[in-house]
Scaffold this active site. Structure first.
Site, short mmCIF file in Angstrom:
data_model
loop_
_atom_site.label_atom_id
_atom_site.label_comp_id
_atom_site.label_asym_id
_atom_site.label_seq_id
_atom_site.Cartn_x
_atom_site.Cartn_y
_atom_site.Cartn_z
N THR A 154 64.21 33.59 36.88
CA THR A 154 63.78 32.38 37.56
C THR A 154 63.66 32.61 39.06
OG1 THR A 154 66.01 31.53 37.97
CG2 THR A 154 65.01 31.01 35.84
N ASP B 282 69.20 20.19 39.70
CA ASP B 282 69.62 19.47 40.91
C ASP B 282 71.11 19.14 40.80
OD1 ASP B 282 70.03 17.73 43.01
OD2 ASP B 282 68.15 16.64 42.70
#
Length: 282
Positions: free
Chosen positions: A255, A180
């Site tokens: 990912t 984040d």
């Protein structure tokens, strides 16, 4: 966009079925095809596990965690590596994927690092459930080959409880993939790389261990590099090392977030740092 009653009902039924399957198989040692089960388990579908992209790490998430690493029962996560005769684990976790998301990195690392136990830590409930269901399906579908026994996930807050799980110098690799960015300056204290947290990471990393970082946000990349450069126990690894390390290649492409960035033809900024020896006391 809100769900229709029919969509909500389907999601609820899907989650209930997966939860029942999870309770049955989560801690089972899957070495051979299980009796009374079809030969293949369907991989979970992300659309039934939707949740916010990020979670507030400072909130009280009512998490379960051991008081110390000695009290952590790893046999439930890695039953294949539990010796019932001696009541001990035959291996320790040495690789951690912090904020593992939907588990794509762990799945790829499982084959690249077959001798390592790999743990994903994820704070979001539904995302953790998805990864658990994904691993159960992979273990079941590859039971004959005994694959994917060395990966698992737990719901945890690495910013608060990392030393509760890992001993000093236990880890060899730590991955921070697309964390984040917390764009607002007042939120920077919630970033996963800070001076204080780096000291905790240095504690659980062995000398020579590596921190891997990747992001598509240049400001966050610069922030992580700056803080790691300033810390006395980390040294940045050069481009030649990055080009030769297979885990860097996997991190760039495995990912789910990395695949999304690639589809949008965005940039990926990578930096890796080696854990230095502790300075000698004079």
């Amino acid at each position: 966009m809100s769900l229709t009653d029919d969509q909500a009902s389907k999601r609820q039924a899907y989650r209930a079925a997966k939860e029942a399957n999870r309770k049955e198989l989560k801690h089972v040692k899957i070495d051979d095809a299980l009796p009374n089960k079809s030969s293949e388990l369907d991989l979970p579908k992300k659309k039934f596990y939707r949740q916010r992209a990020h979670s507030n790490p400072f909130s009280d998430h009512q998490l379960e965690y051991p008081l110390s690493p000695a009290e952590m029962d790893w046999s439930k996560l890695y039953p294949h590596y539990y010796d019932a005769a001696t009541n001990t684990m035959t291996k320790k976790v040495t690789v951690a994927d912090i904020g593992c998301g939907y588990g794509g990195l762990m799945v790829e690392l499982s084959r690249e690092l077959p001798e390592n136990l790999i743990l994903g830590m994820e704070i979001r409930v539904q995302v953790t459930n998805y990864v658990e269901d994904r691993i159960i399906a992979l273990r079941t579908n590859h039971a004959a080959q005994k694959e994917y026994q060395n990966i698992n996930v737990l719901r945890g807050n690495a910013m608060k409880f990392l030393p509760n799980f890992f001993e000093k110098s236990q880890l060899e690799k730590m991955f921070f993939c697309f964390p984040d960015p917390h764009f607002k300056q007042r939120k920077h204290k919630a970033r996963i790389i800070t001076n204080t947290l780096l000291s905790e990471y240095a504690y659980v990393l062995k000398e020579g261990g590596v921190i891997y970082t990747i992001t598509d946000v240049l400001d966050l990349h610069n922030w992580m590099v700056e803080h790691l450069n300033m810390h006395p126990l980390f040294d940045r690894l050069g481009d030649e090392w990055l080009d030769q390390d297979p885990c860097v290649r996997i991190m760039r492409h495995a990912t789910e977030e990395g695949k999304k960035v690639a589809r949008k033809q965005g940039d990926k900024f990578v930096a890796c740092f080696r854990r230095l020896p502790n300075p000698e006391l004079v």
